[in-house]
Each structure stands twice: as structure tokens, then as C-alpha cells.
Enzyme design. Structure first.
Site: not given
Ligand code: CP3
Length: 342
Positions: A23, A27, A36, A73, A150
Site C-alpha cells: 500500500r 491515503r 484520487r 485492487d 469477498y
Molecule cells: O499494495 C499496493 O499499494 C497495491 C495496490 C493494492 C490495493 N489493494 C490498493 C487499495 C493492493 C495490492 C490491494 C490488495 C487488496 N485489496 C487486498 C489484499 C491485501 C490486503 O490488504 O489484505 C484486499 C483484501 C483488498 C480489498 C480492499 N481494497 C479493501 C478491503 C479495501 C478497503 C479498505 C481500505 O483500506 O480502505 C480496499 C481499498 C483500497 N485498495 C485502497 C487502496 C489504496 C484504499 C482506497 C482509497 O483510496 O480509498
């Protein structure tokens, strides 16, 4: 000069480990929040190749990480298979649910996902042209079990209860769902590699909730099938597996699946992992992401303890899970300094 991350993945023990962060485009960075906002929302950002490439590059410019991970994602794959997907601000993802054979029948075949996912491949093409020559480009996908949790529940859940319930009550439908996601993931990661990903990572965030034979059937076996198929098509591309919270099952995971590297969450003691996981090759991890919020001497001490614990074998320094939105961007620079001076 081969890139540092690729050298570690090839099994080389380096004096200073390559560093990146899960990540890292997120944010906690003001420049991420600005881009974003420009995109409108999170999914629009994922599907906008220019802006997705921009946010991928932001942490590389700011910190000089050794790797850039594609901005996308894991839930784009279910969407490409035909599930509805949206994000509720402050709560997380929502999807239409898959709980029966009839729901399964409405999904698309695994080889028809490109219609939706082609912007992701375009993001990788832009990145492979724009990244500094020393930075490795990582593609990724969710592992079938985690993606299925999911798809079945329609949202994130604490205990993955709905997926466990379907697995136990209608194993045939559940297995067909796992097989479909496995096929789609092979297709998706192959396309990512063709578009420029030099490494791919499989995120199994909920692997830790699978016990005994279920771990073998739904974490290990799909990873082995995905890795085997990718190695056949792209034998030189290294693969990182992240069976998060697998505990004792981290031992032997690389050997059983063919992964080149196993990523460790922060519940795994580094000394134990050096002895039982790193013997099979490269490991990645595993600083607790809360240090990026709290900082101070504890951050430096922990980053250096982990670096030293893994210093006798191939290691990629990373967090044990994603950096959180409340992290202090200055702590990232402190972490990098601590690792490089350990
Ligand atoms: O690592 C990275 O920076 C690469 C991009 C990436 C994202 N999500 C961007 C993201 C990767 C590899 C993921 C993987 C992901 N997404 C997983 C597996 C890894 C983990 O974290 O356990 C899962 C379970 C998801 C599903 C997901 N996406 C959730 C549950 C959420 C909401 C939770 C949160 O952090 O808000 C997301 C959103 C998400 N994916 C964000 C980002 C940068 C935040 C979105 C935003 O900008 O509001």
C-alpha cells in the site's frame, strides 16, 4: 546490473535488502489523496491508466523504493467476472453475492476478463516505460480463497463466515468458484507479465482462517496451480506468495507451491521464519505497520532487528501488512534509513 529486488528473488543474500511497502501508494500520502480526488473515486482511479501510473510512481519519487507495485485492487477480478462492485466510503468494498450454482452460472468465463481489465494492462505499459531503471515493477492478484471470501459475502468480514459456510454446505459450488477464480488469475497475471510486470505477487489475506485440509485444498493447491501455469508460460518471472497469518503453515509453503518468495505478516517471529521459511529461499517482510504511525526509537529498533534476523539469506524488507492512512510519511523515510544502516 540486475535490479536489487530481482537479485534477492533469485536467492542472493545482499548486504542491504531491497525495500518496498504494501500500500505504498495510498491515503497516507497527500499527493495520492490529490490524484484520487482528481480521478473522482477509488475505482475510477484504478481504471484510469495515466492516473493509476501516476500514483504508483509517487512513492518511488518520494522515497526511492526498490520496487513499484501496480496500483489496482484484488476485487477488479470479480468485477471483470461479472460481479457488481462498489466502495462505501469509510466502510470498504461491496459486491453482489455468489451463494449458489445459479449465481455461478451468471459469471463470465475466465478468458473474458480482458474487456474490463485492459486499462490495468495499459497502466503496466506506462509504468514499464517510466520507472527508473533500478526499480522493479510488481504486478499482483488476490489469491482464489481471499477473492472468494469477498464474492460470497459481498463484503469484507471478520471471520470469513459466509465463505466457510458455503464451503461446508455446498462444496461443489464453492470448488467451482475457486476453480473459476484460479483460471481467471492465471489469465490475468499472464497478461500483466506480457504488459511489463517483472514479478507477480499473490495476496491471500485470509489464508489464516483455513485450517488443516482446507488450507491444503483452498490456499496451497490454487497457489500451486497458478504458479505452475505461470512458470510454464513465463519461466523467468519470479512469484511472491503471501499466505497471510498462515502461522506454522508458512514453513514449506514455497516448496509446496513453487513460489520464489514467501511474504510474512507481522505475527511471525523473524528468528523463527529465518530458520524455518528462509531455508527454502527468499522471504519478504515483516515490520508491524503500526510503527509507521508511532515512529520513534521503536521503529528504528524493530526495522533493524528484522533486517539483522534475515541477514544470512535472501530478504526483501517490507511491512507485515499494508501501511495505514494514519501513518506519518516521515516515518517511511526513517524506516528506510534504519534498514540501510542496520
Ligand atoms: O499494495 C499496493 O499499494 C497495491 C495496490 C493494492 C490495493 N489493494 C490498493 C487499495 C493492493 C495490492 C490491494 C490488495 C487488496 N485489496 C487486498 C489484499 C491485501 C490486503 O490488504 O489484505 C484486499 C483484501 C483488498 C480489498 C480492499 N481494497 C479493501 C478491503 C479495501 C478497503 C479498505 C481500505 O483500506 O480502505 C480496499 C481499498 C483500497 N485498495 C485502497 C487502496 C489504496 C484504499 C482506497 C482509497 O483510496 O480509498
Amino acid at each position: 546490473m540486475t535490479k536489487l529486488l530481482l537479485r534477492a528473488l533469485a536467492g542472493e543474500t545482499l548486504p542491504i535488502p531491497p525495500i518496498w511497502m504494501m500500500r505504498q501508494a495510498g491515503r497516507y500520502l497527500p499527493e495520492y489523496r490529490a490524484t484520487r480526488a482528481q480521478a473522482g473515486d477509488f475505482l475510477s482511479l484504478c481504471y484510469n491508466p495515466e492516473l493509476a501510473a501516476e500514483v504508483t510512481l509517487q512513492p518511488i519519487r518520494r522515497y526511492g523504493f526498490d520496487a513499484a507495485i501496480l496500483f489496482a485492487d484484488i476485487l477488479l477480478v470479480p468485477q471483470a467476472l461479472g460481479a457488481d462492485l462498489w466502495f462505501v466510503t469509510g466502510e470498504g468494498p461491496r459486491l453482489s453475492t455468489i451463494t449458489s450454482a445459479a449465481d455461478m452460472a451468471r459469471l463470465k468465463p475466465a478468458d473474458q476478463i480482458d474487456e474490463r481489465l485492459s486499462p490495468v494492462y495499459q497502466t503496466l505499459r506506462i509504468l514499464s516505460a517510466e520507472l527508473p531503471r533500478e526499480t522493479t515493477l510488481i504486478g499482483f492478484a488476490g489469491a482464489p480463497w481471499t477473492v472468494a471470501t469477498y464474492m460470497v459475502a459481498g463484503r469484507g468480514t471478520k471471520d470469513q463466515g459466509p465463505a466457510h459456510a458455503l464451503k461446508d454446505s455446498d462444496r461443489e459450488t464453492f470448488t467451482r468458484l475457486i476453480d473459476l477464480i484460479t483460471d481467471a488469475t492465471i489469465h490475468y497475471l499472464s497478461r500483466q507479465i506480457e504488459a511489463g510486470a517483472e514479478v507477480v505477487k499473490l495476496f491471500d489475506s485470509w489464508a489464516g482462517s483455513l485450517q488443516g485440509d482446507d488450507f491444503d485444498d483452498f490456499a496451497l493447491a490454487p497457489a500451486r496451480r497458478i504458479i505452475g501455469a505461470l512458470k510454464e508460460r513465463h519461466p523467468t518471472v519470479p512469484i511472491i506468495a503471501f499466505p497471510r497469518e498462515a502461522g506454522g503453515r508458512y514453513a514449506g509453503f514455497a516448496r509446496a507451491t513453487g513460489a520464489d518468495c514467501v511474504a510474512l505478516d507481522n505475527s511471525v517471529p523473524a528468528d523463527w521464519a529465518a530458520e524455518h521459511v528462509q531455508i527454502d529461499g527468499c522471504v519478504q517482510g515483516n515490520l508491524d505497520p503500526r510503527h509507521m504511525v508511532t515512529g520513534g526509537r521503536e521503529l528504528v529498533a524493530e526495522a533493524q532487528r528484522i533486517t539483522r534476523a534475515f541477514s544470512n539469506g535472501p530478504h526483501i524488507f517490507n511491512l507485515g501488512h499494508g501501511i495505514t492512512p494514519d501513518a506519518d510519511p516521515d516515518n517511511v523515510a526513517r524506516m528506510i534509513d534504519a534498514v540501510r544502516s542496520a
